[in-house]
Design a protein around this motif. Sequence first.
Motif, mmCIF file in Angstrom:
data_model
loop_
_atom_site.group_PDB
_atom_site.id
_atom_site.type_symbol
_atom_site.label_atom_id
_atom_site.label_comp_id
_atom_site.label_asym_id
_atom_site.label_seq_id
_atom_site.Cartn_x
_atom_site.Cartn_y
_atom_site.Cartn_z
ATOM 1 N N UNK A 158 45.174 -70.157 20.081
ATOM 2 C CA UNK A 158 45.949 -70.658 18.941
ATOM 3 C C UNK A 158 47.301 -69.971 18.837
ATOM 4 N N UNK A 159 47.338 -68.658 19.058
ATOM 5 C CA UNK A 159 48.601 -67.925 18.939
ATOM 6 C C UNK A 159 49.596 -68.379 19.992
ATOM 7 N N UNK A 160 49.094 -68.681 21.181
ATOM 8 C CA UNK A 160 49.968 -69.152 22.262
ATOM 9 C C UNK A 160 50.172 -70.665 22.205
ATOM 10 N N UNK A 161 49.664 -71.303 21.134
ATOM 11 C CA UNK A 161 49.851 -72.731 20.892
ATOM 12 C C UNK A 161 49.254 -73.616 21.983
ATOM 13 N N UNK A 162 48.196 -73.127 22.611
ATOM 14 C CA UNK A 162 47.445 -73.950 23.558
ATOM 15 C C UNK A 162 46.503 -74.881 22.805
ATOM 16 N N UNK A 163 45.880 -74.352 21.753
ATOM 17 C CA UNK A 163 44.980 -75.143 20.912
ATOM 18 C C UNK A 163 45.170 -74.690 19.467
ATOM 19 N N UNK A 164 45.690 -75.560 18.645
ATOM 20 C CA UNK A 164 45.992 -75.223 17.253
ATOM 21 C C UNK A 164 45.232 -76.171 16.332
ATOM 22 N N UNK A 165 44.524 -75.595 15.370
ATOM 23 C CA UNK A 165 43.809 -76.373 14.357
ATOM 24 C C UNK A 165 44.431 -76.059 13.001
ATOM 25 N N UNK A 208 44.100 -76.114 6.988
ATOM 26 C CA UNK A 208 43.342 -76.897 6.009
ATOM 27 C C UNK A 208 41.924 -77.180 6.506
ATOM 28 N N UNK A 209 41.711 -77.065 7.810
ATOM 29 C CA UNK A 209 40.377 -77.216 8.388
ATOM 30 C C UNK A 209 39.752 -75.850 8.642
ATOM 31 N N UNK A 210 40.542 -74.926 9.155
ATOM 32 C CA UNK A 210 40.023 -73.608 9.549
ATOM 33 C C UNK A 210 39.529 -72.811 8.346
ATOM 34 N N UNK A 211 40.325 -72.746 7.288
ATOM 35 C CA UNK A 211 39.965 -71.888 6.153
ATOM 36 C C UNK A 211 38.679 -72.352 5.456
ATOM 37 N N UNK A 212 38.496 -73.654 5.183
ATOM 38 C CA UNK A 212 37.193 -74.075 4.635
ATOM 39 C C UNK A 212 36.041 -73.827 5.609
ATOM 40 N N UNK A 213 36.298 -73.965 6.912
ATOM 41 C CA UNK A 213 35.241 -73.728 7.897
ATOM 42 C C UNK A 213 34.812 -72.264 7.900
ATOM 43 N N UNK A 214 35.756 -71.353 7.720
ATOM 44 C CA UNK A 214 35.415 -69.928 7.634
ATOM 45 C C UNK A 214 34.530 -69.682 6.411
ATOM 46 N N UNK A 215 34.902 -70.270 5.283
ATOM 47 C CA UNK A 215 34.086 -70.122 4.071
ATOM 48 C C UNK A 215 32.698 -70.717 4.278
ATOM 49 N N UNK A 219 38.437 -66.880 14.753
ATOM 50 C CA UNK A 219 39.586 -66.591 15.603
ATOM 51 C C UNK A 219 40.804 -67.417 15.233
ATOM 52 N N UNK A 220 40.586 -68.665 14.840
ATOM 53 C CA UNK A 220 41.713 -69.492 14.394
ATOM 54 C C UNK A 220 42.303 -68.937 13.097
ATOM 55 N N UNK A 221 41.443 -68.345 12.258
ATOM 56 C CA UNK A 221 41.954 -67.716 11.041
ATOM 57 C C UNK A 221 42.794 -66.503 11.359
ATOM 58 N N UNK A 222 42.333 -65.661 12.306
ATOM 59 C CA UNK A 222 43.127 -64.507 12.732
ATOM 60 C C UNK A 222 44.470 -64.967 13.295
ATOM 61 N N UNK A 223 44.440 -66.067 14.055
ATOM 62 C CA UNK A 223 45.669 -66.573 14.658
ATOM 63 C C UNK A 223 46.667 -67.013 13.592
ATOM 64 N N UNK A 224 46.139 -67.589 12.489
ATOM 65 C CA UNK A 224 47.037 -67.982 11.404
ATOM 66 C C UNK A 224 47.786 -66.789 10.850
ATOM 67 N N UNK A 225 47.095 -65.658 10.685
ATOM 68 C CA UNK A 225 47.743 -64.446 10.186
ATOM 69 C C UNK A 225 48.767 -63.933 11.186
ATOM 70 N N UNK A 226 48.432 -64.011 12.478
ATOM 71 C CA UNK A 226 49.360 -63.513 13.499
ATOM 72 C C UNK A 226 50.575 -64.419 13.619
ATOM 73 N N UNK A 227 50.370 -65.728 13.481
ATOM 74 C CA UNK A 227 51.522 -66.634 13.544
ATOM 75 C C UNK A 227 52.466 -66.406 12.376
ATOM 76 N N UNK A 228 51.938 -65.927 11.242
ATOM 77 C CA UNK A 228 52.800 -65.664 10.092
ATOM 78 C C UNK A 228 53.853 -64.615 10.405
ATOM 79 N N UNK A 229 53.478 -63.605 11.189
ATOM 80 C CA UNK A 229 54.441 -62.546 11.516
ATOM 81 C C UNK A 229 55.106 -62.788 12.861
ATOM 82 N N UNK A 230 54.535 -63.683 13.681
ATOM 83 C CA UNK A 230 55.129 -64.009 14.962
ATOM 84 C C UNK A 230 54.836 -62.967 16.029
ATOM 85 N N UNK A 231 55.177 -63.299 17.256
ATOM 86 C CA UNK A 231 55.028 -62.393 18.391
ATOM 87 C C UNK A 231 56.405 -62.081 18.957
#
Length: 361
Positions: A227-234, A237-244, A275-287
């Motif tokens: 997800x962070x490398x934008x190979x597969x991004x979800x 709105x789907x990831x956060x409810x799925x984590x819950x 992992x998609x949730x972690x990626x959301x946090x990492x995308x917020x600050x960027x690489x």
Amino acid sequence: MRWPRLLWLAALLGIGLPAEAHQVNLVTARVALAPDRTVSVELGMKGSDIDRLIGTRIHDARQDAVDPAAVEAARPAILAYVSTHLAVTGGGRACLVGHAAILADGDGIIYRNSFACANAAGDIIYRSTVLTEKDPAARQVVLIAQGKSETQALLDAGDTSVTLSTAPPPLWSTMQRYLLTGIEHIFLGYDHIAFLIAVVLWARRLIPVVKIVTAFTVAHSITLSLATLNVLVIPSSIVEPAIAASIVFVAVENFFARDVDKRWRIAFLFGLVHGFGFAGALRDIGLPPNAVVPALAAFNVGVEIGQVAVVAVVLPILALADRLTAQDRSEPARAAGLVYAVSAVIGLLGGYWLLARVFEA
């Protein structure tokens, strides 16, 4: 690595992205140094952070959007605050400040200005305590453009400046920052902590716990990287409810199954989601464009350290509960009442997060 960079800039500039481009407690900035020593600064902030800092009322929490008219009315106050907490200097002298612009941008604002440093000798330094002076937990991501090269810095309350006209920070410094960011994300990610606690509540031996943590780590490392490398991004709105939902599932399962030997499979399955949730946090600050792989690896290691720390605290507490409640000291039995009580609380929290995230989507 061009796509991650373009997406980061799109998030910063608010191009074609939803209002969630601006994150609470996060300032995104793009600082460009031209050959004539002119520095262009563009800074983005969440509207609710502006209200919290200055006492304005530009952000509508129900709509998660700012009112352009309110932004225009608050323009003098916003400019006064930013001018106090942001500066560009050359050789220790303030550079000549241009005419600033304040623009409404979805759920936040954009500040734009230029600083002429041609007459200021020495290194050019960007210094900002915007938001971080109020909240030590806040962060500021700075994308630094100079010619065709781009680097990235992460500022906080303890590190408020970056030198623009010298070499980028060393690789180890970048990795250390992303390592700490990964650890912080676990400790501040209450949903991830709740999942980890729920999934090990029935564990009595170390081996099943090692399997669970390893499976969870491998799984979230896969999706975090993709997800962070934008190979597969979800979408979030789907990831956060799925984590819950994963939290609710594991909490409810504790009422019907005590065998944790095979729980590593569930940990792996839901680890892919987290992992998609972690990626959301990492995308917020960027690489950082010059250290994508090391920064990603450091963040991942930080997440792992954080979750191991959580488990290391939980397991001794459960072992102590065993000793206090066991009738036969030779064969300690997990206090079912404690597991059921904790699972019920975690299940209720997960249910609340699930409903809140579904209706926010």
